[in-house]
Design an enzyme around this catalytic site. Structure first.
Site, mmCIF file in Angstrom:
data_model
loop_
_atom_site.group_PDB
_atom_site.id
_atom_site.type_symbol
_atom_site.label_atom_id
_atom_site.label_comp_id
_atom_site.label_asym_id
_atom_site.label_seq_id
_atom_site.Cartn_x
_atom_site.Cartn_y
_atom_site.Cartn_z
ATOM 1 N N ASN A 105 17.196 52.331 39.616
ATOM 2 C CA ASN A 105 17.718 53.696 39.598
ATOM 3 C C ASN A 105 18.774 53.940 40.672
ATOM 4 O O ASN A 105 19.515 54.919 40.608
ATOM 5 C CB ASN A 105 16.556 54.684 39.770
ATOM 6 N N TYR A 171 32.996 55.277 40.149
ATOM 7 C CA TYR A 171 31.643 55.413 39.605
ATOM 8 C C TYR A 171 31.607 54.976 38.141
ATOM 9 O O TYR A 171 30.683 54.276 37.707
ATOM 10 C CB TYR A 171 31.185 56.865 39.743
ATOM 11 N N ALA A 204 21.890 65.185 34.371
ATOM 12 C CA ALA A 204 20.518 65.557 34.725
ATOM 13 C C ALA A 204 20.598 66.429 35.975
ATOM 14 O O ALA A 204 21.054 65.978 37.022
ATOM 15 C CB ALA A 204 19.666 64.325 34.977
#
Length: 263
Positions: A105, A171, A204
């Site tokens: 993660n 990213y 999220a």
């Protein structure tokens, strides 16, 4: 029932008897949500890792308090450092008597236009988000191959691996790399019974994100979603649990989109 805001889904013993290791699992993000879901899905033991020691210990205690599982362990580590990766894998293997599921993660993102970005910022994001996932995957593959009992690795990618967004070239490149790594490593790992898949969230919403992104940007991004909201962290974690479970036994090398954005 509000179809746009579903209720929290209880566990169904998808990981009964399994052991789990999760990186970047402290705090209120996807990592801790995945840890809580893994326990609710019946895992026998879990190791949380994070770079922030204080927050990690708080998360370990919180998980114990909220779930009642005693076999919850924490190990500080930075996936950008190979020695930390080796120490984490060794710790988890010992505490859990073997790791059945690894959830990668850990990731790092900043916002910067490419013309204003220096090498240090580019490499920092790449080293944590892509290279860190590679280091953990490589070490876990070696361990699982030697043990000869299979295993599962779940990586956290992003829709930015597919889609373009300003100020996210570093990213996005890292997450596209995670996707490619997942596909290629999965073919190699299949030879010794290890499955590797990835989730690809779009948005999220959690406290850390709200601190790092302007409210107007979050509102704009949520407005693009089909449901007019970002995902709850547990909704992403649910998909991770599916990939970690035997219900996805024939899936490997897949990137599973968990986005409600319009096509």
């Amino acid at each position: 029932m509000d179809i746009h805001n579903p209720s929290y889904v209880p566990g169904h013993q998808l990981l009964a008897g399994k052991s789990v290791l999760i990186t970047a699992a402290a705090g209120a993000g996807i990592g801790f949500a995945a840890a809580k879901k893994a326990v609710e899905e019946g895992c026998r033991g879990i190791v949380l890792s994070d770079i922030h020691e204080g927050r990690l210990q708080q998360s370990v205690q919180k998980l114990k308090d909220e779930t009642g599982l005693d076999a919850v362990y924490g190990k500080v580590g930075n996936v950008a450092h190979e020695e930390d990766v080796q120490a984490l894998i060794a710790f988890a293997e010992q505490q859990l008597n073997g790791v059945d599921v690894l959830i990668n993660n850990a990731g790092l993102g900043t916002s910067c236009t490419l013309v204003d970005m220096d090498d240090d910022e580019w490499f920092k994001v790449i080293d944590v988000t892509l290279n860190g996932t590679m280091r953990m995957t490589r070490a876990m593959m070696r361990t699982m191959k030697a043990r000869g009992q299979g295993g599962v690795i779940v990586n956290n990618a992003s829709v930015l691996g597919w889609r373009a967004q300003k100020e996210q070239s570093h990213y996005a490149a890292a997450k596209a790399g995670v996707m490619a790594l997942t596909r290629c490593a999965a073919l190699e790992a299949a030879e010794f019974g290890v499955r590797i898949n990835a989730v690809s969230p779009s948005l999220a919403v959690h406290p850390m994100l709200k601190k790092s992104a302007p409210p107007e940007l979050l509102a704009e991004l949520e407005g693009r979603e089909a449901y007019g909201r970002g995902a709850e962290t547990w909704e992403i974690a649910n998909i991770m649990m599916f990939l970690a479970s035997d219900y996805s036994s024939y899936m490997t090398g897949e990137i599973l989109s968990c986005s409600s954005q319009h096509a």
